[in-house]
Design a protein around this motif. Structure first.
Motif, short mmCIF file in Angstrom:
data_model
loop_
_atom_site.label_atom_id
_atom_site.label_comp_id
_atom_site.label_asym_id
_atom_site.label_seq_id
_atom_site.Cartn_x
_atom_site.Cartn_y
_atom_site.Cartn_z
N ASN A 38 0.82 -1.20 0.00
CA ASN A 38 0.00 0.00 0.00
C ASN A 38 0.86 1.26 0.00
O ASN A 38 1.91 1.31 0.63
CB ASN A 38 -0.91 0.01 1.22
N GLU A 141 -5.25 -12.23 -0.17
CA GLU A 141 -4.11 -11.80 0.64
C GLU A 141 -2.86 -12.63 0.39
O GLU A 141 -1.80 -12.34 0.94
CB GLU A 141 -4.50 -11.82 2.12
N PHE A 147 -3.16 -8.22 -0.87
CA PHE A 147 -3.97 -7.17 -0.25
C PHE A 147 -4.02 -7.39 1.26
O PHE A 147 -3.75 -8.48 1.76
CB PHE A 147 -5.38 -7.17 -0.86
N GLY A 166 -10.57 -4.70 4.56
CA GLY A 166 -9.64 -4.04 3.64
C GLY A 166 -10.41 -3.21 2.63
O GLY A 166 -11.29 -3.73 1.94
N TYR A 168 -9.97 -0.17 -0.55
CA TYR A 168 -9.01 0.43 -1.48
C TYR A 168 -9.74 1.30 -2.48
O TYR A 168 -10.68 0.86 -3.14
CB TYR A 168 -8.24 -0.68 -2.23
N ARG A 204 -3.75 1.43 -3.64
CA ARG A 204 -2.85 0.62 -4.47
C ARG A 204 -2.87 1.22 -5.87
O ARG A 204 -3.91 1.58 -6.38
CB ARG A 204 -3.34 -0.83 -4.56
#
Length: 210
Positions: A38, A141, A147, A166, A168, A204
């Motif tokens: 990240n 992940e 991630f 999570g 994004y 990201r």
């Protein structure tokens, strides 16, 4: 190196010349290069605007009128509201997909749908491409995606859902106050989710392949 010259799924280091930080990146099955970590840029001028130093986890409520960045101690990267992600104050006035972002030169935020999106990428890894109430943590992940569930920031009480959710940012508006994003956890996998632009979530970046 140019994205299309990289070996498939082999991690290399990208140096962000703006602050010298390095990130693992790889060319993935969608043909594009993605960060595998990240973004953690702060205290820098990007696209002519100042990205502030990251504030503490309990600082200031999230806003969609100013550029904000928060620390996320113990987790990968920093948390950005959408104004910071697209380097534009008053980001609730943005109704079309911006061409600029906080990403390094030649890198961009993912699209919300279609090409260069999370959902398009996930289709190549046997992950859902639409929002489902399912657990796909083990795949999303693992290598080569990596991630992480970094939670989000939205109030002065601190960051929320660290280690469980999570989120994004994409660069694609959903409506006049919300933007598409990836959101996942133990009971949901939403590659085309959306939420308010003031929230602080992870970033990201990707570099389009040829």
């Amino acid at each position: 190196a140019e994205c299309n010259k990289l070996d498939l799924e082999k991690s290399v280091l990208l140096t962000d010349i703006r602050d010298g930080k390095q990130y693992k990146v790889a060319r993935l099955k969608d043909g594009n290069c993605w960060m595998q970590q990240n973004l953690a840029l702060e205290n820098a001028t990007v696209n002519g605007v100042q990205i502030p130093a990251a504030g503490p986890e309990s600082s200031t409520s999230a806003s969609s009128s100013v550029i904000q960045v928060w620390k996320n101690d113990g987790y990968d990267g920093l948390l950005y509201n959408w104004c910071a992600a697209i380097t534009t104050s008053n980001c609730n006035t943005v109704t079309t997909q911006p061409s600029i972002s906080i990403c390094p030169t030649n890198w961009q935020l993912p699209n919300g749908t279609g090409s260069y999106s999370f959902s398009n990428l996930f289709g190549y890894y046997n992950l859902p491409t639409t929002n489902v109430s399912e657990n796909h943590i083990s795949t999303v992940e693992a290598a080569p995606l990596f991630f992480t569930r970094n939670g989000y920031h939205y109030t002065t009480s601190g960051n929320a859902s660290q280690g469980s959710i999570g989120d994004y940012w994409s660069r694609t508006p959903y409506n006049t106050s919300q933007t598409y994003l990836l959101g996942y956890g133990s009971s949901h996998f939403y590659p085309q989710h959306y939420d308010r632009r003031g929230y602080g979530i992870s970033v990201r970046c990707l570099a389009p392949g040829s």
